[in-house]
Design a protein around this motif. Structure first.
Motif, mmCIF file in Angstrom:
data_model
loop_
_atom_site.group_PDB
_atom_site.id
_atom_site.type_symbol
_atom_site.label_atom_id
_atom_site.label_comp_id
_atom_site.label_asym_id
_atom_site.label_seq_id
_atom_site.Cartn_x
_atom_site.Cartn_y
_atom_site.Cartn_z
ATOM 1 N N GLU A 78 0.902 -1.239 0.020
ATOM 2 C CA GLU A 78 0.119 -0.109 -0.041
ATOM 3 C C GLU A 78 0.863 1.101 -0.035
ATOM 4 O O GLU A 78 0.643 2.083 -0.682
ATOM 5 N N ALA A 79 1.774 1.359 0.935
ATOM 6 C CA ALA A 79 2.891 2.351 0.740
ATOM 7 C C ALA A 79 3.504 2.631 -0.667
ATOM 8 O O ALA A 79 3.749 3.828 -0.880
ATOM 9 N N GLY A 80 4.068 1.358 -1.156
ATOM 10 C CA GLY A 80 4.410 1.498 -2.490
ATOM 11 C C GLY A 80 3.434 2.362 -3.460
ATOM 12 O O GLY A 80 3.738 3.015 -4.434
ATOM 13 N N ARG A 81 2.212 1.977 -3.515
ATOM 14 C CA ARG A 81 1.143 2.434 -4.418
ATOM 15 C C ARG A 81 1.107 3.762 -4.107
ATOM 16 O O ARG A 81 0.770 4.584 -4.914
ATOM 17 N N ALA A 82 1.074 4.115 -2.853
ATOM 18 C CA ALA A 82 0.760 5.702 -2.514
ATOM 19 C C ALA A 82 2.025 6.517 -2.889
ATOM 20 O O ALA A 82 1.978 7.593 -3.547
ATOM 21 N N MET A 83 3.187 5.929 -3.082
ATOM 22 C CA MET A 83 4.468 6.441 -3.615
ATOM 23 C C MET A 83 4.177 6.734 -5.016
ATOM 24 O O MET A 83 4.391 7.925 -5.799
ATOM 25 N N LEU A 84 3.883 5.628 -5.713
ATOM 26 C CA LEU A 84 3.743 5.792 -7.299
ATOM 27 C C LEU A 84 2.658 6.852 -7.583
ATOM 28 O O LEU A 84 2.598 7.662 -8.506
ATOM 29 N N ASP A 85 1.474 6.853 -6.727
ATOM 30 C CA ASP A 85 0.307 7.914 -7.167
ATOM 31 C C ASP A 85 0.967 9.269 -6.813
ATOM 32 O O ASP A 85 0.656 10.270 -7.553
ATOM 33 N N ALA A 86 1.699 9.594 -5.663
ATOM 34 C CA ALA A 86 2.298 10.777 -5.333
ATOM 35 C C ALA A 86 3.224 11.387 -6.586
ATOM 36 O O ALA A 86 3.323 12.220 -6.971
ATOM 37 N N ALA A 87 4.426 10.065 -6.996
ATOM 38 C CA ALA A 87 5.083 10.479 -8.057
ATOM 39 C C ALA A 87 4.376 10.835 -9.410
ATOM 40 O O ALA A 87 4.629 11.780 -10.160
ATOM 41 N N ALA A 88 3.248 9.926 -9.919
ATOM 42 C CA ALA A 88 2.475 10.366 -10.979
ATOM 43 C C ALA A 88 1.794 11.815 -10.969
ATOM 44 O O ALA A 88 1.633 12.619 -11.697
ATOM 45 N N GLU A 89 1.456 12.378 -9.696
ATOM 46 C CA GLU A 89 0.825 13.545 -9.458
ATOM 47 C C GLU A 89 1.687 14.655 -9.705
ATOM 48 O O GLU A 89 1.514 15.826 -10.248
ATOM 49 N N ARG A 90 3.083 14.443 -9.292
ATOM 50 C CA ARG A 90 4.043 15.449 -9.170
ATOM 51 C C ARG A 90 4.504 15.575 -10.753
ATOM 52 O O ARG A 90 4.690 16.715 -11.301
ATOM 53 N N VAL A 91 4.539 14.504 -11.694
ATOM 54 C CA VAL A 91 4.560 14.659 -12.916
ATOM 55 C C VAL A 91 3.694 15.291 -13.756
ATOM 56 O O VAL A 91 3.981 16.272 -14.374
ATOM 57 N N GLN A 92 2.351 15.299 -13.285
ATOM 58 C CA GLN A 92 1.276 15.912 -13.864
ATOM 59 C C GLN A 92 1.164 17.373 -13.506
ATOM 60 O O GLN A 92 0.700 18.178 -14.535
ATOM 61 N N SER A 93 1.345 17.428 -12.321
ATOM 62 C CA SER A 93 1.519 18.975 -11.850
ATOM 63 C C SER A 93 2.580 19.732 -12.778
ATOM 64 O O SER A 93 2.277 20.822 -12.503
ATOM 65 N N ALA A 94 3.439 19.158 -13.127
ATOM 66 C CA ALA A 94 4.541 20.039 -13.689
ATOM 67 C C ALA A 94 4.243 19.791 -15.382
ATOM 68 O O ALA A 94 5.038 20.435 -15.920
ATOM 69 N N GLY A 95 3.122 19.406 -15.679
ATOM 70 C CA GLY A 95 2.784 19.732 -16.930
ATOM 71 C C GLY A 95 2.870 18.255 -17.887
ATOM 72 O O GLY A 95 2.601 18.452 -18.988
ATOM 73 N N GLY A 96 3.326 17.295 -17.337
ATOM 74 C CA GLY A 96 3.414 16.313 -18.016
ATOM 75 C C GLY A 96 2.362 15.249 -18.132
ATOM 76 O O GLY A 96 1.345 15.403 -17.751
ATOM 77 N N GLU A 97 2.340 14.230 -19.175
ATOM 78 C CA GLU A 97 1.283 13.284 -19.413
ATOM 79 C C GLU A 97 1.230 12.179 -18.293
ATOM 80 O O GLU A 97 2.179 12.110 -17.543
ATOM 81 N N ALA A 98 0.036 11.845 -18.024
ATOM 82 C CA ALA A 98 -0.322 10.804 -16.762
ATOM 83 C C ALA A 98 0.710 9.641 -17.191
ATOM 84 O O ALA A 98 0.651 8.979 -18.332
ATOM 85 N N PRO A 99 1.644 9.282 -16.463
ATOM 86 C CA PRO A 99 2.545 8.068 -16.533
ATOM 87 C C PRO A 99 2.003 6.738 -16.296
ATOM 88 O O PRO A 99 0.724 6.849 -15.475
ATOM 89 N N ALA A 100 2.520 5.814 -16.732
ATOM 90 C CA ALA A 100 2.063 4.490 -16.281
ATOM 91 C C ALA A 100 2.670 4.044 -15.236
ATOM 92 O O ALA A 100 3.672 4.449 -14.762
ATOM 93 N N LEU A 101 1.801 3.306 -14.211
ATOM 94 C CA LEU A 101 2.455 3.067 -12.992
ATOM 95 C C LEU A 101 2.290 1.296 -12.866
ATOM 96 O O LEU A 101 1.615 0.556 -13.320
#
Length: 283
Positions: A78-101
């Motif tokens: 669950e912690a790993g999934r949360a880290m991936l979700d946070a990383a994906a949000e970081r990418v998108q907040s910087a203007g990037g496309e939604a990454p695959a997780l």
């Protein structure tokens, strides 16, 4: 389809890895995948405690230990999934496309080897014994990945900003000759000033290779500065990089040892141990 793959974990370098991978994905115009691997050495899928001395037939203790280990594994997932979700949000907040997780359970190097055919560039954090402390030994997982992979690996020491210049450590070997051509052909560093640096004068063949590499890089649009240094390789390269404000180092992953297939080259290891900037390792 080829992609940029970034390894995300519970380390201080993960944010920088995320930022670097998003930047590389945009420059290369390929998709981004964020990967979290749950190390099976820390979180085994099955736990066998039947041979533990002292527990004997106290089955309730064995069952309780197994239950605790199962809960620990679920929390880690669950912690790993949360880290991936946070990383994906970081990418998108910087203007990037939604990454695959992607989340896997196992050994990091083995997992990456299984994904290798789809990787164009691997981005991984440099986890030293003491985080953000140049001079401390590189974590064993980085060496394992470098030994295993046959793709370019961009190693991030803890902070990342888009590079404005780069340096290719050139020794005339096939790896660095191919590396020069790869840089010439790739959009990753297109248009950035490049320092082509060789330590030691070398023979006529090395000098000819240096001239050829410079020509190839200049034809691709790089402004190239050529330097030939004296002294020990690692200190000379680091000193040049600092004196010239170079943001990123490119070098071959191995030395020329007869057992280079087993060990990361000593020069590579020393450069990683002492770097404060990203390093792109070529195979």
């Amino acid at each position: 389809m080829k992609q940029v793959l970034a390894c995300i974990g519970a380390t201080q370098s993960s944010a920088a890895v995320c930022d670097c991978a998003a930047w590389a994905s945009r420059r290369l115009e390929v998709p981004l995948t964020l990967l979290h691997v749950l190390d099976r050495s820390e979180y085994p899928t099955e736990l066998d405690l039947s041979g533990n001395i002292g527990l004997g037939s106290r089955e309730h203790l064995l069952e309780e230990l197994a239950s605790l280990d199962e809960k620990r594994g679920k929390v880690a997932i669950e912690a790993g999934r949360a880290m991936l979700d946070a990383a994906a949000e970081r990418v998108q907040s910087a203007g990037g496309e939604a990454p695959a997780l992607l989340q896997r359970h196992g050994d990091l190097a083995e997992t990456l080897a299984g994904l290798e055919q789809d990787i164009r560039l691997l981005v991984i954090g440099l986890h030293r014994t003491q985080v953000h402390s140049p001079g401390m030994p590189v974590g064993g997982h980085v060496e394992n990945v470098v030994r295993t992979m046959h793709r370019p690996i961009l190693v991030i020491p803890g902070e990342f900003s888009a590079p404005k210049s780069l340096m290719l450590a050139f020794d005339g070997s096939e790896t660095t000759r191919k590396g020069a051509q790869m840089l010439a052909d790739s959009p990753l560093f297109l248009g950035l000033p490049l320092h082509l640096v060789m330590v030691g004068q070398g023979n006529a063949e090395r000098q000819a290779a240096l001239v050829e590499a410079r020509s190839s890089l200049e034809k691709s649009g790089h402004h190239v500065e050529v330097a030939t240094l004296e002294g020990e390789v690692e200190p000379a390269l680091h000193a040049y990089q600092q004196e010239n404000g170079v943001d990123l180092l490119v070098m071959g992953a191995y030395g020329h040892s007869r057992i280079r297939q087993l060990l990361v080259g000593s020069t590579t290891r020393n450069m990683l141990n002492n770097t404060a900037s990203p390093v792109l390792l070529l195979r």
